[in-house]
Design an enzyme around this catalytic site. Sequence first.
Site, PDB file in Angstrom:
ATOM      1  CG  HIS A  64      -0.547   0.006   2.519  1.00 32.71           C
ATOM      2  ND1 HIS A  64      -0.364   1.182   3.202  1.00 32.71           N
ATOM      3  CD2 HIS A  64      -0.236  -0.989   3.380  1.00 32.71           C
ATOM      4  CE1 HIS A  64       0.037   0.889   4.437  1.00 32.71           C
ATOM      5  NE2 HIS A  64       0.135  -0.407   4.565  1.00 32.71           N
ATOM      6  CG  ASP A 177       2.160   0.478   7.900  1.00 31.34           C
ATOM      7  OD1 ASP A 177       1.881  -0.055   6.828  1.00 31.34           O
ATOM      8  OD2 ASP A 177       1.399   0.472   8.885  1.00 31.34           O
ATOM      9  CD  GLU A 207      -3.154  -1.446   4.998  1.00 30.04           C
ATOM     10  OE1 GLU A 207      -3.022  -2.545   5.555  1.00 30.04           O
ATOM     11  OE2 GLU A 207      -2.874  -0.360   5.573  1.00 30.04           O
ATOM     12  CD  GLU A 208      -1.935   2.345   7.474  1.00 27.50           C
ATOM     13  OE1 GLU A 208      -2.632   1.890   8.386  1.00 27.50           O
ATOM     14  OE2 GLU A 208      -0.737   2.043   7.306  1.00 27.50           O
ATOM     15  CG  HIS A 318       0.236   3.123  12.321  1.00 26.22           C
ATOM     16  ND1 HIS A 318      -1.090   2.776  12.382  1.00 26.22           N
ATOM     17  CD2 HIS A 318       0.711   2.515  11.211  1.00 26.22           C
ATOM     18  CE1 HIS A 318      -1.395   1.989  11.367  1.00 26.22           C
ATOM     19  NE2 HIS A 318      -0.305   1.801  10.650  1.00 26.22           N
TER      20      HIS A 318
HETATM   21 ZN   LIG Z   1       0.587  -1.457   6.358  1.00 23.38          ZN
END
Ligand SMILES: [Zn+2]
Length: 347
Positions: A64, A177, A207-208, A318
């Site tokens: 992603h 990420d 995606e998140e 994150h």
């Molecule tokens: Zn991810």
Amino acid sequence: MSLNENLEKLSNAYGVTGREEEVRNLMIKLMKPHVDEIVVDKLENVIAIKKGKKSSPKVMLAAHMDEVGLMVKTVTKEGFLQFAKMGGIDDRILLAKKVIIHTQKGPLQGIIGSKPPHIQKEAERKKIVAFDELFIDIGVESREDANAIGVKIGDPVSFDAKYAKIGKDVVIGKAFDDRVGCAIMVETLKQMGKTDCTICAVGTVQEEVGLRGAATAAFGVDPDIAIALDVTIAGDVPGVREFDTSVKMGKGPTLTVADAGLITHPKVLRLLLDVAEEKKIAYQLETGLLGSTDAARISLTRQGVPSGTVSVATRYIHSPFGMLSLKDAENSAKLTAAAIQKIQKHF
Ligand SMILES: [Zn+2]
């Protein structure tokens, strides 16, 4: 270009969920030399296609492109920006962070502020300041001033953090990420060699906020097998029980057995394990994690897609800075490229 160089570019690029354009353009540039065709679907996933034989399996790789961030929600009459969260962010990491507001007139810098602790009551100082009590200070005096320099409700806001190599193989940076997944996907295409399989390498969006891009991309691609390339939580810092997460930074690619959204298809897991053992690539196994990846959504597409996940154990995801081992990323690409060569034997 090495994986390290690509990861640096991808990590420094901005792509708060739903606003992935800068990352997408970079991915197109990086994947183009290794594929036959590049398509962008209506939700703006990017799909790089390496054509194979019609009779051979179609393989979907997914990484992603979006990153967690914030979105301007209100502008106070004094010119402070209040915000919504885009994706899972722990309120405790927000205070005093430097951020970039991406306005139509260009980027603006700001700091996340709160009521100064010096004038807080004892009890107030002990509690976590929730995100709705925080604000972004861009140094203007009024709502009109903020509007005049381009601020609009809905503007995406990202952390301001620059990529750096801090050890022999250890790097820190923003949005690992899942920019590390993006970098691994590019590297996999580069290393893959000849195959009869058709490869669709997909940079997914959103995606998140619930694996949304993966849903439309997988429907369009209609793959026979899928591998998501993502990060997972490294449990090798003080205070983490091995039971909660046992995977460690620098100990090899992590293969998911099961997570909150996916039970890895046994044939996919077998394929990845066989290849890791044959190529003598150290790997880690993981199960029972609360999160999930694009593979969860892809696996439920149409009549079902055998899917698995190769991830990099990453610290502090994150948040403005993650930390990971380049060796893990390189070995993830090596493993994925080698697995593609073996797919026809297993499927
Ligand atoms: Zn991810």
